[in-house]
Design a protein around this motif. Structure first.
Motif, PDB file in Angstrom:
ATOM      1  N   TYR A 250      35.020  43.712  41.511  1.00  0.00           N
ATOM      2  CA  TYR A 250      36.075  44.563  40.626  1.00  0.00           C
ATOM      3  C   TYR A 250      37.865  44.231  42.143  1.00  0.00           C
ATOM      4  O   TYR A 250      38.672  44.172  41.097  1.00  0.00           O
ATOM      5  CB  TYR A 250      35.890  45.712  40.752  1.00  0.00           C
ATOM      6  CG  TYR A 250      37.157  47.234  40.816  1.00  0.00           C
ATOM      7  CD1 TYR A 250      38.166  46.576  38.693  1.00  0.00           C
ATOM      8  CD2 TYR A 250      37.275  47.937  41.346  1.00  0.00           C
ATOM      9  CE1 TYR A 250      39.170  48.025  39.219  1.00  0.00           C
ATOM     10  CE2 TYR A 250      39.093  48.742  41.120  1.00  0.00           C
ATOM     11  CZ  TYR A 250      39.437  48.201  39.620  1.00  0.00           C
ATOM     12  OH  TYR A 250      40.163  49.473  40.019  1.00  0.00           O
ATOM     13  N   HIS A 251      37.096  44.691  43.443  1.00  0.00           N
ATOM     14  CA  HIS A 251      38.611  44.590  43.797  1.00  0.00           C
ATOM     15  C   HIS A 251      39.239  42.681  43.972  1.00  0.00           C
ATOM     16  O   HIS A 251      40.193  42.893  44.123  1.00  0.00           O
ATOM     17  CB  HIS A 251      37.809  44.297  45.375  1.00  0.00           C
ATOM     18  CG  HIS A 251      37.902  45.710  45.397  1.00  0.00           C
ATOM     19  ND1 HIS A 251      38.599  47.018  44.950  1.00  0.00           N
ATOM     20  CD2 HIS A 251      36.761  47.066  45.972  1.00  0.00           C
ATOM     21  CE1 HIS A 251      38.989  48.655  45.830  1.00  0.00           C
ATOM     22  NE2 HIS A 251      36.954  48.646  45.761  1.00  0.00           N
ATOM     23  N   ARG A 252      38.186  41.868  43.236  1.00  0.00           N
ATOM     24  CA  ARG A 252      39.164  40.486  43.741  1.00  0.00           C
ATOM     25  C   ARG A 252      39.715  40.285  42.721  1.00  0.00           C
ATOM     26  O   ARG A 252      40.866  39.383  42.762  1.00  0.00           O
ATOM     27  CB  ARG A 252      37.100  39.214  44.082  1.00  0.00           C
ATOM     28  CG  ARG A 252      37.580  39.650  45.637  1.00  0.00           C
ATOM     29  CD  ARG A 252      35.783  38.722  46.242  1.00  0.00           C
ATOM     30  NE  ARG A 252      35.720  38.790  47.724  1.00  0.00           N
ATOM     31  CZ  ARG A 252      35.151  39.475  48.249  1.00  0.00           C
ATOM     32  NH1 ARG A 252      34.469  40.822  47.423  1.00  0.00           N
ATOM     33  NH2 ARG A 252      34.807  39.154  49.557  1.00  0.00           N
ATOM     34  N   ALA A 253      39.592  40.899  41.371  1.00  0.00           N
ATOM     35  CA  ALA A 253      39.781  40.209  40.430  1.00  0.00           C
ATOM     36  C   ALA A 253      40.884  41.341  40.434  1.00  0.00           C
ATOM     37  O   ALA A 253      41.917  40.246  39.083  1.00  0.00           O
ATOM     38  CB  ALA A 253      38.484  40.742  38.972  1.00  0.00           C
ATOM     39  N   PHE A 254      41.184  42.546  40.342  1.00  0.00           N
ATOM     40  CA  PHE A 254      42.234  43.422  40.406  1.00  0.00           C
ATOM     41  C   PHE A 254      43.328  42.703  40.346  1.00  0.00           C
ATOM     42  O   PHE A 254      44.588  43.106  39.477  1.00  0.00           O
ATOM     43  CB  PHE A 254      41.763  44.350  41.139  1.00  0.00           C
ATOM     44  CG  PHE A 254      42.767  45.745  40.567  1.00  0.00           C
ATOM     45  CD1 PHE A 254      42.962  46.059  39.321  1.00  0.00           C
ATOM     46  CD2 PHE A 254      44.013  45.778  41.313  1.00  0.00           C
ATOM     47  CE1 PHE A 254      43.966  47.382  39.354  1.00  0.00           C
ATOM     48  CE2 PHE A 254      45.069  46.777  41.154  1.00  0.00           C
ATOM     49  CZ  PHE A 254      44.664  47.769  39.874  1.00  0.00           C
ATOM     50  N   ILE A 255      43.847  42.461  41.761  1.00  0.00           N
ATOM     51  CA  ILE A 255      45.464  40.956  42.050  1.00  0.00           C
ATOM     52  C   ILE A 255      45.619  40.338  41.025  1.00  0.00           C
ATOM     53  O   ILE A 255      46.498  39.961  40.186  1.00  0.00           O
ATOM     54  CB  ILE A 255      45.570  41.696  43.433  1.00  0.00           C
ATOM     55  CG1 ILE A 255      45.305  42.596  44.156  1.00  0.00           C
ATOM     56  CG2 ILE A 255      46.745  40.597  43.460  1.00  0.00           C
ATOM     57  CD1 ILE A 255      46.538  43.630  43.945  1.00  0.00           C
ATOM     58  N   ALA A 256      44.201  39.273  40.916  1.00  0.00           N
ATOM     59  CA  ALA A 256      44.716  38.349  40.553  1.00  0.00           C
ATOM     60  C   ALA A 256      45.087  38.604  38.454  1.00  0.00           C
ATOM     61  O   ALA A 256      45.736  37.739  37.800  1.00  0.00           O
ATOM     62  CB  ALA A 256      43.789  37.607  40.689  1.00  0.00           C
ATOM     63  N   GLN A 257      44.069  39.439  38.125  1.00  0.00           N
ATOM     64  CA  GLN A 257      43.721  39.899  37.116  1.00  0.00           C
ATOM     65  C   GLN A 257      45.467  40.298  37.014  1.00  0.00           C
ATOM     66  O   GLN A 257      45.912  40.062  35.426  1.00  0.00           O
ATOM     67  CB  GLN A 257      42.301  40.851  36.202  1.00  0.00           C
ATOM     68  CG  GLN A 257      41.506  39.185  36.266  1.00  0.00           C
ATOM     69  CD  GLN A 257      41.674  38.325  35.496  1.00  0.00           C
ATOM     70  OE1 GLN A 257      42.298  37.816  35.065  1.00  0.00           O
ATOM     71  NE2 GLN A 257      41.227  38.233  34.165  1.00  0.00           N
ATOM     72  N   GLY A 258      46.072  41.686  37.201  1.00  0.00           N
ATOM     73  CA  GLY A 258      46.915  41.829  37.397  1.00  0.00           C
ATOM     74  C   GLY A 258      47.891  40.846  36.860  1.00  0.00           C
ATOM     75  O   GLY A 258      48.768  41.024  36.348  1.00  0.00           O
ATOM     76  N   SER A 259      47.853  40.236  37.962  1.00  0.00           N
ATOM     77  CA  SER A 259      49.650  39.697  38.340  1.00  0.00           C
ATOM     78  C   SER A 259      48.964  38.160  36.877  1.00  0.00           C
ATOM     79  O   SER A 259      50.385  38.610  36.344  1.00  0.00           O
ATOM     80  CB  SER A 259      49.272  38.322  39.064  1.00  0.00           C
ATOM     81  OG  SER A 259      49.297  39.360  40.468  1.00  0.00           O
ATOM     82  N   LEU A 260      47.895  38.285  36.599  1.00  0.00           N
ATOM     83  CA  LEU A 260      47.936  36.849  35.514  1.00  0.00           C
ATOM     84  C   LEU A 260      48.829  37.416  34.192  1.00  0.00           C
ATOM     85  O   LEU A 260      49.451  37.084  33.604  1.00  0.00           O
ATOM     86  CB  LEU A 260      46.499  35.845  35.298  1.00  0.00           C
ATOM     87  CG  LEU A 260      47.119  34.812  36.576  1.00  0.00           C
ATOM     88  CD1 LEU A 260      44.775  35.381  36.648  1.00  0.00           C
ATOM     89  CD2 LEU A 260      47.690  34.228  35.874  1.00  0.00           C
ATOM     90  N   CYS A 261      48.264  38.812  34.137  1.00  0.00           N
ATOM     91  CA  CYS A 261      48.981  39.701  32.869  1.00  0.00           C
ATOM     92  C   CYS A 261      49.742  39.049  32.561  1.00  0.00           C
ATOM     93  O   CYS A 261      50.387  39.996  31.405  1.00  0.00           O
ATOM     94  CB  CYS A 261      47.772  40.376  32.782  1.00  0.00           C
ATOM     95  SG  CYS A 261      47.672  41.582  31.294  1.00  0.00           S
ATOM     96  N   SER A 262      50.509  40.058  33.463  1.00  0.00           N
ATOM     97  CA  SER A 262      51.283  40.695  33.695  1.00  0.00           C
ATOM     98  C   SER A 262      52.755  40.179  33.758  1.00  0.00           C
ATOM     99  O   SER A 262      53.542  39.445  32.729  1.00  0.00           O
ATOM    100  CB  SER A 262      51.863  41.639  34.903  1.00  0.00           C
ATOM    101  OG  SER A 262      51.535  42.426  35.230  1.00  0.00           O
ATOM    102  N   LEU A 263      52.417  38.697  33.930  1.00  0.00           N
ATOM    103  CA  LEU A 263      53.278  36.803  33.924  1.00  0.00           C
ATOM    104  C   LEU A 263      53.060  36.501  32.027  1.00  0.00           C
ATOM    105  O   LEU A 263      54.653  36.105  31.463  1.00  0.00           O
ATOM    106  CB  LEU A 263      52.459  36.279  34.496  1.00  0.00           C
ATOM    107  CG  LEU A 263      53.389  34.796  34.497  1.00  0.00           C
ATOM    108  CD1 LEU A 263      54.957  34.988  34.404  1.00  0.00           C
ATOM    109  CD2 LEU A 263      52.566  33.838  35.838  1.00  0.00           C
ATOM    110  N   ALA A 264      51.844  36.723  32.049  1.00  0.00           N
ATOM    111  CA  ALA A 264      51.878  36.814  30.514  1.00  0.00           C
ATOM    112  C   ALA A 264      52.459  37.095  29.854  1.00  0.00           C
ATOM    113  O   ALA A 264      53.355  37.206  28.913  1.00  0.00           O
ATOM    114  CB  ALA A 264      50.456  36.819  30.150  1.00  0.00           C
ATOM    115  N   GLY A 265      52.556  38.695  29.841  1.00  0.00           N
ATOM    116  CA  GLY A 265      53.560  39.520  29.010  1.00  0.00           C
ATOM    117  C   GLY A 265      54.762  39.661  28.944  1.00  0.00           C
ATOM    118  O   GLY A 265      55.236  39.487  27.932  1.00  0.00           O
TER     119      GLY A 265
END
Length: 170
Positions: free
Chosen positions: A51-66
């Motif tokens: 969870y901690h490793r995925a949180f920042i990367a996934q949040g950044s990718l999702c924000s950029l995509a949106g």
């Protein structure tokens, strides 16, 4: 003359969306079943690390995509359909963020805090059945993100294929 980044925003956002959707797909179809196979105790201990490793990367990718998709949509001037397509996928990716914080984070935090307690030698606050239920609930909540992001990514790829006829604001 627009910045070159704006001329490539569709590609950048699609790559970000693809990375997000691909990671979510991998987690839902491979990582979660593999952790189930290892057993409840290992799954419980592993969850915070994943969870901690995925949180920042996934949040950044999702924000950029949106944000990138919506910015791209606002530059399209000759096609309502394409503008709405890109606005829709941008909204889908941005909707993942409040869904994550409102729906998933309470479960994530409960698992992580209890896992830490167990790892440090303490007793779990939850019975075995409840721990299993929490991990299953998390996997279903994550599957919602996976399906939404994979569909939105597919729509983005379709949108890229239609770009030959679009006119953009300068």
């Amino acid at each position: 003359m627009p910045h070159p980044l704006f001329n490539n925003l569709d590609g950048l956002t699609t790559v970000s969306a693809g990375l997000f959707a691909g990671t979510a797909f991998y987690m839902s179809t491979q990582e979660v079943p593999a952790m189930r196979d290892l057993g409840l105790d290992e799954n419980w201990r592993f969850f915070p690390y994943m969870y901690h490793r995925a949180f920042i990367a996934q949040g950044s990718l999702c924000s950029l995509a949106g944000v990138g998709s919506i910015t791209h949509a606002l530059r399209i001037i000759n096609s309502d359909f394409d503008r709405k397509l890109w606005l829709g996928v941008g909204a889908t990716f941005l909707a993942v963020l409040p869904y994550t914080f409102i729906v998933m984070v309470p479960t994530n935090n409960a698992i992580c805090e209890d896992s830490k307690r167990v790892t440090e030698g303490g007793q779990s606050r939850f019975e075995t059945g409840r721990r299993r239920e929490m991990l299953e609930t998390w996997s279903y909540m994550h599957l919602v993100r996976t399906i939404g992001s994979c569909v939105a990514f597919g729509v983005m790829v379709y949108g890229l294929a239609r770009h030959g006829h679009l006119v953009f604001k300068q």
